[in-house]
Motif scaffolding. Structure first.
Motif, PDB file in Angstrom:
ATOM      1  N   GLY A 391       0.538   1.575 -97.198  1.00 34.26           N
ATOM      2  CA  GLY A 391       1.032   2.231 -95.996  1.00 34.26           C
ATOM      3  C   GLY A 391       2.517   2.540 -96.000  1.00 34.26           C
ATOM      4  N   GLY A 392       3.207   2.253 -97.102  1.00 36.99           N
ATOM      5  CA  GLY A 392       4.614   2.598 -97.191  1.00 36.99           C
ATOM      6  C   GLY A 392       5.474   1.800 -96.225  1.00 36.99           C
ATOM      7  N   THR A 393       6.530   2.425 -95.723  1.00 30.94           N
ATOM      8  CA  THR A 393       7.528   1.706 -94.919  1.00 30.94           C
ATOM      9  C   THR A 393       7.827   2.372 -93.582  1.00 30.94           C
ATOM     10  OG1 THR A 393       9.383   2.908 -95.950  1.00 30.94           O
ATOM     11  CG2 THR A 393       8.645   0.871 -97.030  1.00 30.94           C
ATOM     12  N   THR A 394       7.171   3.483 -93.246  1.00 37.53           N
ATOM     13  CA  THR A 394       7.488   4.179 -91.999  1.00 37.53           C
ATOM     14  C   THR A 394       6.824   3.492 -90.806  1.00 37.53           C
ATOM     15  OG1 THR A 394       5.630   5.734 -92.212  1.00 37.53           O
ATOM     16  CG2 THR A 394       7.721   6.367 -93.227  1.00 37.53           C
ATOM     17  N   ASP A 395       7.169   3.944 -89.611  1.00 34.26           N
ATOM     18  CA  ASP A 395       6.654   3.329 -88.390  1.00 34.26           C
ATOM     19  C   ASP A 395       5.143   3.504 -88.263  1.00 34.26           C
ATOM     20  OD1 ASP A 395       9.279   2.818 -87.839  1.00 34.26           O
ATOM     21  OD2 ASP A 395       9.497   4.389 -86.321  1.00 34.26           O
ATOM     22  N   LEU A 396       4.497   2.508 -87.654  1.00 28.09           N
ATOM     23  CA  LEU A 396       3.079   2.594 -87.312  1.00 28.09           C
ATOM     24  C   LEU A 396       2.989   3.239 -85.939  1.00 28.09           C
ATOM     25  CD1 LEU A 396       0.096   1.802 -87.922  1.00 28.09           C
ATOM     26  CD2 LEU A 396       0.552  -0.318 -86.662  1.00 28.09           C
ATOM     27  N   VAL A 397       2.445   4.458 -85.873  1.00 23.86           N
ATOM     28  CA  VAL A 397       2.527   5.232 -84.630  1.00 23.86           C
ATOM     29  C   VAL A 397       1.306   5.087 -83.732  1.00 23.86           C
ATOM     30  CG1 VAL A 397       4.132   6.886 -85.648  1.00 23.86           C
ATOM     31  CG2 VAL A 397       1.681   7.365 -85.710  1.00 23.86           C
ATOM     32  N   ASP A 398       0.138   4.674 -84.278  1.00 21.18           N
ATOM     33  CA  ASP A 398      -1.032   4.491 -83.411  1.00 21.18           C
ATOM     34  C   ASP A 398      -2.117   3.731 -84.149  1.00 21.18           C
ATOM     35  OD1 ASP A 398      -2.505   4.595 -81.090  1.00 21.18           O
ATOM     36  OD2 ASP A 398      -2.474   6.781 -80.924  1.00 21.18           O
ATOM     37  N   VAL A 399      -3.080   3.218 -83.387  1.00 20.26           N
ATOM     38  CA  VAL A 399      -4.236   2.502 -83.921  1.00 20.26           C
ATOM     39  C   VAL A 399      -5.489   3.130 -83.333  1.00 20.26           C
ATOM     40  CG1 VAL A 399      -5.444   0.278 -84.033  1.00 20.26           C
ATOM     41  CG2 VAL A 399      -2.938   0.350 -84.198  1.00 20.26           C
ATOM     42  N   TYR A 400      -6.464   3.465 -84.183  1.00 14.90           N
ATOM     43  CA  TYR A 400      -7.666   4.187 -83.759  1.00 14.90           C
ATOM     44  C   TYR A 400      -8.924   3.351 -83.980  1.00 14.90           C
ATOM     45  CZ  TYR A 400      -4.844   8.456 -83.574  1.00 14.90           C
ATOM     46  OH  TYR A 400      -3.896   9.394 -83.259  1.00 14.90           O
TER      47      TYR A 400
END
Length: 524
Positions: A391-400
């Protein structure tokens, strides 16, 4: 109860030079990873002598560890010693096991804005009339129930290029006609979660951008009535979405003949597509790992994570999934959640899985598989810490939820089982138009209608199974590529594949049998 600390949430260190027999990933680690087989008596430096044989990809103790003490890899807890471990000893299932400890979720503590690249990268995509962008151009035959699977496959078989080469001869822009069948649709609660999930999955495929047109075939008396499916999913019949039922069509032969005619009527329009330059923001990539080994979290997974960071910077989206395979590493994701609500959604799914396994008298540590353990992974904690690197290092923007329609841009999470066909089916139902699949033991997976790229973790796998692996990330282990360089290669391969370049699994014809919706609930 033991608690992790913020200082443990540290990015992977660079792999050592290729001449070093071991790889150390973090200064706080209790173990190192064997680059190749180690034998008793080998000196690893700092007074460490190997005790016994240690296979490639397996762990060696850097220091003595007391029984019951935590053992760290990636600077994170991967388990607890089940007996005293001596320096230089092989660390695996005989002396390491999972244990309970508290995670510091620190919601949003690691959030940082993404710097977007302008202008974004492009690929040659297929723009649909509704504005969605496809990477492939199939006609799909879907089923409401297992009873209609045979008829659906017979319809699609008529158009197989290896069986009837003339059927699609006049339609070179159509990638194929595929039947995606399943074993569900009846003997379940008509108002329950199982039917809801099945319908959400079928609905996601019916509207998928990689299908130019879809025919849904049912039996007629099943619980999953086609009318109910269409209404629940907001689908409407059209020239590109047709339905039929065996019972009202006069039986199997007549259904197959009518289905063939329906597909023939769809072909001319489907063939009108032309690829054109589109921004990488239209790429929605499902992230998978299967047949993982001790190298997965060192080479292919972090390299894919670097490619994901590039994708997100160019406006695209990546779906991290396989909830049981982030267990024990979820605190690394909650730190990157854009809000506490998003982080808590992820934790809620972890708690659901804990309760689900308890009800089934199972353990989340049933994963890793036998192959994972042979490749050097000991506990689910260790496997998960390597898996989240995708998942790399960027922000987690949502969960589905499983098969939920992904409408965010950036890194998102989808709740799925760890079983690859079920997990990827949910991702594609959610809109993924490309799959990236890391493997250390070897995989021959495909995922029609979305192309699937195989990323090998080690060079030995590449030499052994090159016909199935699209890119050798073992170059990171060998010291000939950095993770960053490998990530750039993966990103460019994503763009090329999205533009129409065939993946190895497509060349072999994989992907027709890997449609496996998540089956929940009682069968009555």
């Amino acid at each position: 109860m033991r608690t992790t600390t913020d200082s443990e949430a540290t990015p992977l260190a660079a792999a050592a030079a290729s001449t070093d027999p071991i790889i150390r990933l973090h200064p706080d680690d209790d173990v190192v990873i064997a680059r190749h087989q180690l034998v008793a008596g080998m000196c690893l430096g700092n007074g460490i002598t190997v005790r016994g044989l240690v296979p490639p990809g397996h762990k060696v103790a850097l220091r003595a560890v007391q029984s019951g003490a935590p053992v760290r890899r990636y600077g994170q807890i991967i388990g607890f010693a089940t007996r005293p471990i001596e320096s230089g000893e092989h660390v695996h299932t005989h002396n390491l096991a999972i244990g309970t400890f508290e995670r510091d979720y620190a919601f949003g503590a690691g959030v940082r804005p993404t710097i977007h690249v302008q202008p974004p990268a492009q690929f040659q995509g297929i723009v649909r009339s509704n504005g969605r962008v496809a990477t492939r151009n199939y006609i799909g035959i879907l089923t409401s129930v297992n009873c209609s699977a045979t008829a659906a496959r017979a319809i699609a078989d008529y158009f197989r290029r290896d069986v009837n080469p003339q059927a699609l001869a006049d339609y070179p822009n159509v990638d194929g006609v595929v039947a995606l069948t399943h074993g569900q649709g009846c003997a379940i609660d008509a108002n329950g979660e199982a039917l809801e999930v099945l319908r959400r999955t079928i609905g996601g495929y019916a509207r998928h951008s990689n299908f130019a047109a879809v025919l849904i075939v049912g039996l007629g008396c099943e619980t999953n009535q086609i009318d109910g499916l269409m209404e629940a999913q907001g689908l409407a019949g059209s020239a590109t979405l047709k339905t039929m039922m065996i019972q009202s069509s006069g039986g199997t032969s007549r259904t197959v003949a009518a289905g063939i005619d329906q597909v023939k009527a769809m072909l001319a329009e489907a063939n009108q597509v032309r690829r054109q330059p589109v921004d990488a923001s239209h790429l929605l990539v499902g992230l998978q790992c299967g047949g993982s080994d001790g190298y997965s979290g060192i080479s292919a997974n972090p390299a894919l994570g670097t490619a994901v960071d590039r994708l997100v910077a160019h406006g695209g989206t990546a779906i991290l999934s396989e909830t049981p395979e982030i267990y024990g590493a979820e605190h690394l994701l909650t730190r990157r959640a854009v809000s506490q609500a998003v982080g808590e959604k992820l934790v809620a799914r972890i708690r659901w899985w804990e309760a689900y396994c308890a009800r089934m008298n199972a353990s989340l540590d049933n994963n890793p598989s036998a192959g994972n353990k042979a490749g050097g992974l000991t506990t689910i904690l260790e496997k998960s810490l390597g898996a989240v690197a995708k998942g790399g290092t960027t922000d987690l923007v949502d969960v589905y939820s499983y098969a939920g329609q992904v409408d965010a841009h950036g890194l998102v999470f989808m709740d799925t089982p760890g079983y690859d066909p079920v997990s990827a089916t949910g991702q594609v139902a959610g809109g993924a138009n490309l799959i990236c699949f890391t493997t250390g033991r070897g995989s021959a997976y495909g995922c029609v209608p979305s192309p699937s790229l195989k990323l090998g973790t080690n060079t030995a796998l590449w030499h052994r199974q090159q016909e199935d692996i699209d890119l050798n990330c073992g170059a990171v282990i060998d010291g000939t590529r950095t993770v960053e360089q490998m990530g750039e290669e993966i990103f460019q391969l994503m763009l090329a594949t999205a533009s129409g370049q065939k993946s190895k699994s497509e060349l072999h014809g994989y992907g027709h049998n890997e449609f496996v919706p998540w089956q929940l609930g009682a069968i009555t």
